[in-house]
Design an enzyme around this catalytic site. Structure first.
Site, PDB file in Angstrom:
ATOM      1  N   CYS A 257       5.767   2.009  -5.897  1.00 51.96           N
ATOM      2  CA  CYS A 257       5.027   0.741  -5.975  1.00 51.96           C
ATOM      3  C   CYS A 257       5.947  -0.465  -6.205  1.00 51.96           C
ATOM      4  O   CYS A 257       6.055  -1.324  -5.343  1.00 51.96           O
ATOM      5  CB  CYS A 257       3.998   0.792  -7.100  1.00 51.96           C
ATOM      6  SG  CYS A 257       2.579   1.805  -6.674  1.00 51.96           S
TER       7      CYS A 257
HETATM    8  N1  LIG Z   1       0.581   6.697  -6.840  1.00 46.89           N
HETATM    9  C1  LIG Z   1       0.192   5.593  -7.414  1.00 46.89           C
HETATM   10  O1  LIG Z   1       0.334   5.461  -8.613  1.00 46.89           O
HETATM   11  C2  LIG Z   1      -0.432   4.464  -6.632  1.00 46.89           C
HETATM   12  C3  LIG Z   1      -1.048   3.447  -7.349  1.00 46.89           C
HETATM   13  C4  LIG Z   1      -1.633   2.425  -6.672  1.00 46.89           C
HETATM   14  C5  LIG Z   1      -1.564   2.388  -5.289  1.00 46.89           C
HETATM   15  N2  LIG Z   1      -0.945   3.368  -4.596  1.00 46.89           N
HETATM   16  C6  LIG Z   1      -0.941   3.283  -3.135  1.00 46.89           C
HETATM   17  O2  LIG Z   1      -1.820   4.259  -2.626  1.00 46.89           O
HETATM   18  C7  LIG Z   1      -1.345   4.767  -1.372  1.00 46.89           C
HETATM   19  C8  LIG Z   1      -1.179   6.264  -1.467  1.00 46.89           C
HETATM   20  O3  LIG Z   1      -0.199   6.552  -2.427  1.00 46.89           O
HETATM   21  P1  LIG Z   1      -0.030   7.976  -3.090  1.00 46.89           P
HETATM   22  O4  LIG Z   1       0.844   7.761  -4.277  1.00 46.89           O
HETATM   23  O5  LIG Z   1      -1.332   8.634  -3.260  1.00 46.89           O
HETATM   24  O6  LIG Z   1       0.793   8.717  -1.952  1.00 46.89           O
HETATM   25  P2  LIG Z   1       1.184  10.288  -1.915  1.00 46.89           P
HETATM   26  O7  LIG Z   1       2.433  10.365  -1.142  1.00 46.89           O
HETATM   27  O8  LIG Z   1       1.111  10.867  -3.277  1.00 46.89           O
HETATM   28  O9  LIG Z   1      -0.006  10.932  -1.096  1.00 46.89           O
HETATM   29  C9  LIG Z   1      -0.268  10.631   0.220  1.00 46.89           C
HETATM   30  C10 LIG Z   1      -0.877  11.861   0.859  1.00 46.89           C
HETATM   31  O10 LIG Z   1      -1.290  11.479   2.151  1.00 46.89           O
HETATM   32  C11 LIG Z   1      -0.988  12.553   3.033  1.00 46.89           C
HETATM   33  N3  LIG Z   1      -0.952  11.975   4.364  1.00 46.89           N
HETATM   34  C12 LIG Z   1       0.007  11.226   4.939  1.00 46.89           C
HETATM   35  N4  LIG Z   1      -0.378  10.850   6.164  1.00 46.89           N
HETATM   36  C13 LIG Z   1      -1.612  11.355   6.354  1.00 46.89           C
HETATM   37  C14 LIG Z   1      -2.522  11.315   7.410  1.00 46.89           C
HETATM   38  N5  LIG Z   1      -2.269  10.631   8.521  1.00 46.89           N
HETATM   39  N6  LIG Z   1      -3.683  11.964   7.277  1.00 46.89           N
HETATM   40  C15 LIG Z   1      -3.964  12.648   6.149  1.00 46.89           C
HETATM   41  N7  LIG Z   1      -3.141  12.738   5.106  1.00 46.89           N
HETATM   42  C16 LIG Z   1      -1.976  12.075   5.215  1.00 46.89           C
HETATM   43  C17 LIG Z   1       0.296  13.141   2.526  1.00 46.89           C
HETATM   44  O11 LIG Z   1       0.447  14.486   2.961  1.00 46.89           O
HETATM   45  C18 LIG Z   1       0.093  13.022   1.024  1.00 46.89           C
HETATM   46  O12 LIG Z   1      -0.480  14.190   0.480  1.00 46.89           O
HETATM   47  C19 LIG Z   1      -0.070   3.992  -1.097  1.00 46.89           C
HETATM   48  O13 LIG Z   1      -0.373   2.863  -0.340  1.00 46.89           O
HETATM   49  C20 LIG Z   1       0.391   3.588  -2.473  1.00 46.89           C
HETATM   50  O14 LIG Z   1       1.217   2.452  -2.446  1.00 46.89           O
HETATM   51  C21 LIG Z   1      -0.391   4.417  -5.246  1.00 46.89           C
END
Ligand SMILES: NC(=O)c1ccc[n+]([C@@H]2O[C@H](COP(=O)([O-])OP(=O)(O)OC[C@H]3O[C@@H](n4cnc5c(N)ncnc54)[C@H](O)[C@@H]3O)[C@@H](O)[C@H]2O)c1
Length: 401
Positions: A257
Site C-alpha cells: 500500500c
Molecule cells: N492487503 C491490504 O491490507 C489492503 C488494504 C487496503 C487495500 N488493499 C487493496 O486491495 C487490493 C487487493 O489487495 P490484496 O492485499 O487482497 O491482494 P492479494 O495479493 O493478497 O490478493 C489478491 C488475490 O487476487 C488473486 N487474483 C489475481 N488476479 C486475479 C484474477 N484476475 N481473478 C481472480 N483472482 C485473481 C490472486 O491470486 C490473489 O489471491 C489491492 O488493490 C490492494 O492495494 C489491500
C-alpha cells in the site's frame, strides 16, 4: 443473496469471512492451489481464522472456485485483485482488466459491481465499467460502485465492522444498493459525492502516511547528526495534545500500500499537469533509508562489512504478519551484500523467502533489526551478535536510529 468476490487475498478473503455470516459467498481466485487450500478450510491470511472458514464452509455459505461460470448467478460482484506498479513504476491495471473479463464473460444478469481494489480516481468510471461492457456479449446494464478497502491485516482493534467505510456509486441506485450491502457487516458507512472522491481519499490516506514516514525518517538522520535521540524528541513533541501526530522512523516502508498507492496518485496528478513533488520525494527518502541504515552499521564496524556475518531480523514488512511484499528488508540485504557482508535472516513467521530459510537467532558478527515480531525476545536479539543495530525502536540496549 449471492456474493461473488474476485480475488481471495488479504482483502477478498477478509470480506468473504464477514459477508459469509449473512449471505452466500463464492470466492473466485485464479490460483488453483489457493482455492484448493481455502476449500479445505485453511486460511492463508492473518485476521481470518481457519476455524471461521471451516464454519462457513460447513454452513454452506462459503466456497472458493477457479471457475468463472460459478459467479454467473451472483447478485453482487466485488473486485479485490492486486493493483501493483509496472516495471517502470506506473499503475498496472492488468489484474483489474482480467477481473473485468471474468465478470463480463460470465455474469449473465444485471448485478452490482463494487470495486475494493485501490486505484486512481476515474478507475471505476473510465476503466472498469467500459472493460466489463467490452467483455460482456449481451451488453448488460450493471450498477457500479466503489468502496475502497481500509483493512489493516494483523490489527485487532479495527476490522470490517468498526472501520468506517467510504462508498459511492456511479448512479444513486448503485450507491443505495452498496449501502444496503455493507450495512450487513459494517457499522459506519460514509457516502461521498462521487466514486472519484472515494478513490482519491483512499490514495490520499496512504500518501499522508508515506509523506509523514519520510519526514520522520529524515528527522531521524537530523537527530543523529545533532547527537540527540529521535525517539525522545518524538515523545516530547507528542505531548502536544493537538496538531501533532507521531510517526516512527524505520529502515523504509513496505507492504503493497504505502510504497505503491502514492505513486498511483502521483501518476494521475502528473497526467493532469499537477505537481506531485512531496509524493515523489517522500518515496525517495523512504527508499534511501536502507542505505542510511547500512552506512551507519558499516561506520560502527570499522568502515568495512566485508566477510562479516550479518543477521537481519524480520523480513516481513511489518510486525506479526507473514507479508513480505515490498519489504524494506530486501534493500537492506542488498546493500549489505554489495559491501561484502555474508547475510542471513531470521523470521519464523515468514519461514522461507527468496529461496532462503529463516536462520537461527544466534552466532552473527552483526545483527540488524528491521522488523520485530512480538514473539521475538529482546534478550535473544541482544544475544545474537556482539553488535546489534535496531531500526524499530523496540530493542532497548541496541544501537539504533
Ligand atoms: N492487503 C491490504 O491490507 C489492503 C488494504 C487496503 C487495500 N488493499 C487493496 O486491495 C487490493 C487487493 O489487495 P490484496 O492485499 O487482497 O491482494 P492479494 O495479493 O493478497 O490478493 C489478491 C488475490 O487476487 C488473486 N487474483 C489475481 N488476479 C486475479 C484474477 N484476475 N481473478 C481472480 N483472482 C485473481 C490472486 O491470486 C490473489 O489471491 C489491492 O488493490 C490492494 O492495494 C489491500
Amino acid at each position: 443473496m449471492k456474493l461473488a468476490i474476485i480475488g481471495q487475498g488479504y482483502v477478498g478473503l477478509t470480506i468473504s469471512a464477514f459477508a459469509g455470516e449473512t449471505c452466500e459467498v463464492v470466492g473466485f481466485d485464479n490460483s488453483p492451489r489457493l482455492v484448493d487450500q481455502l476449500n479445505k478450510g485453511k486460511s492463508h491470511i492473518e485476521g481470518v481464522e481457519s476455524l471461521q472458514l471451516k464454519k462457513l464452509i460447513k454452513l454452506g455459505t462459503y466456497r472458493a472456485t477457479t471457475e468463472g461460470s460459478d459467479i454467473s448467478d451472483a447478485d453482487i460482484v466485488v473486485i479485490a485483485v492486486p493493483t501493483p506498479l509496472s516495471n517502470n513504476r506506473k499503475p498496472d491495471l492488468g489484474f483489474i482488466e482480467a477481473a473485468c473479463k471474468t465478470i463480463g464473460e460470465n455474469v449473465k444478469k444485471p448485478v452490482l459491481v463494487i470495486n475494493e481494489s485501490t486505484s486512481f480516481p476515474g478507475t471505476l468510471r473510465n476503466y472498469i465499467k467500459p472493460a466489463i461492457e467490452r467483455y460482456s456479449q449481451n451488453k448488460i446494464e450493471h450498477l457500479y460502485a466503489i468502496s475502497p478497502e481500509r483493512v489493516d491485516p494483523g490489527r485487532s482493534d479495527f476490522n470490517q465492522k468498526n472501520t468506517p467505510r467510504l462508498y459511492s456509486g456511479l448512479t444513486p441506485q448503485a450507491s443505495e444498493k452498496t449501502k444496503a450491502f455493507y450495512s450487513r457487516f459494517c457499522d459506519n458507512l460514509v457516502e461521498v459525492s462521487s466514486p472519484e472522491v472515494a478513490e482519491a481519499a483512499k490514495l490520499f490516506e496512504n500518501t499522508f502516511r508515506q509523506v509523514n514516514i519520510a519526514l520522520v525518517n529524515e528527522f531521524a538522520q537530523i537527530a543523529h547528526s545533532l547527537g540527540i535521540s529521535v525517539y525522545e524528541t518524538l515523545d516530547a513533541a507528542n505531548t502536544k495534545p493537538y496538531g501533532f501526530m507521531k510517526f516512527t522512523p524505520s529502515a523504509g516502508v513496505g507492504g503493497h500500500c504505502i510504497p505503491v498507492d502514492p505513486t498511483y496518485l502521483a501518476a494521475v496528478a502528473e497526467e493532469h499537469g499537477a505537481p506531485a513533488t512531496f509524493i515523489r520525494r517522500a518515496n525517495e527518502v523512504n527508499l534511501e533509508m536502507s542505505k542510511y541504515v547500512v552506512d551507519r552499521v558499516e561506520a560502527d564496524n570499522g568502515d568495512s562489512l566485508a566477510g562479516k556475518s550479518v543477521l537481519v531480523v524480520g523480513v516481513a514488512y511489518k510486525p506479526n504478519v507473514a507479508d513480505v511484499r515490498e519489504t524494506a528488508t530486501e534493500l537492506v540485504i542488498e546493500h549489505l551484500r554489495q559491501r561484502g557482508a555474508v547475510v542471513s535472516w531470521h523470521d519464523e513467521i515468514v519461514g522461507s523467502w527468496n529461496g532462503e530459510n529463516s536462520a537461527p537467532l544466534s552466532g552473527a558478527d552483526i545483527t540488524v533489526v528491521v522488523t520485530k515480531h512480538d514473539d521475538v525476545k529482546v534478550q535473544d536479539i541482544l544475544g545474537s551478535a556482539p553488535y546489534v543495530f535496531d531500526t524499530t525502536g523496540k530493542v532497548p540496549g541496541a544501537k539504533g536510529l
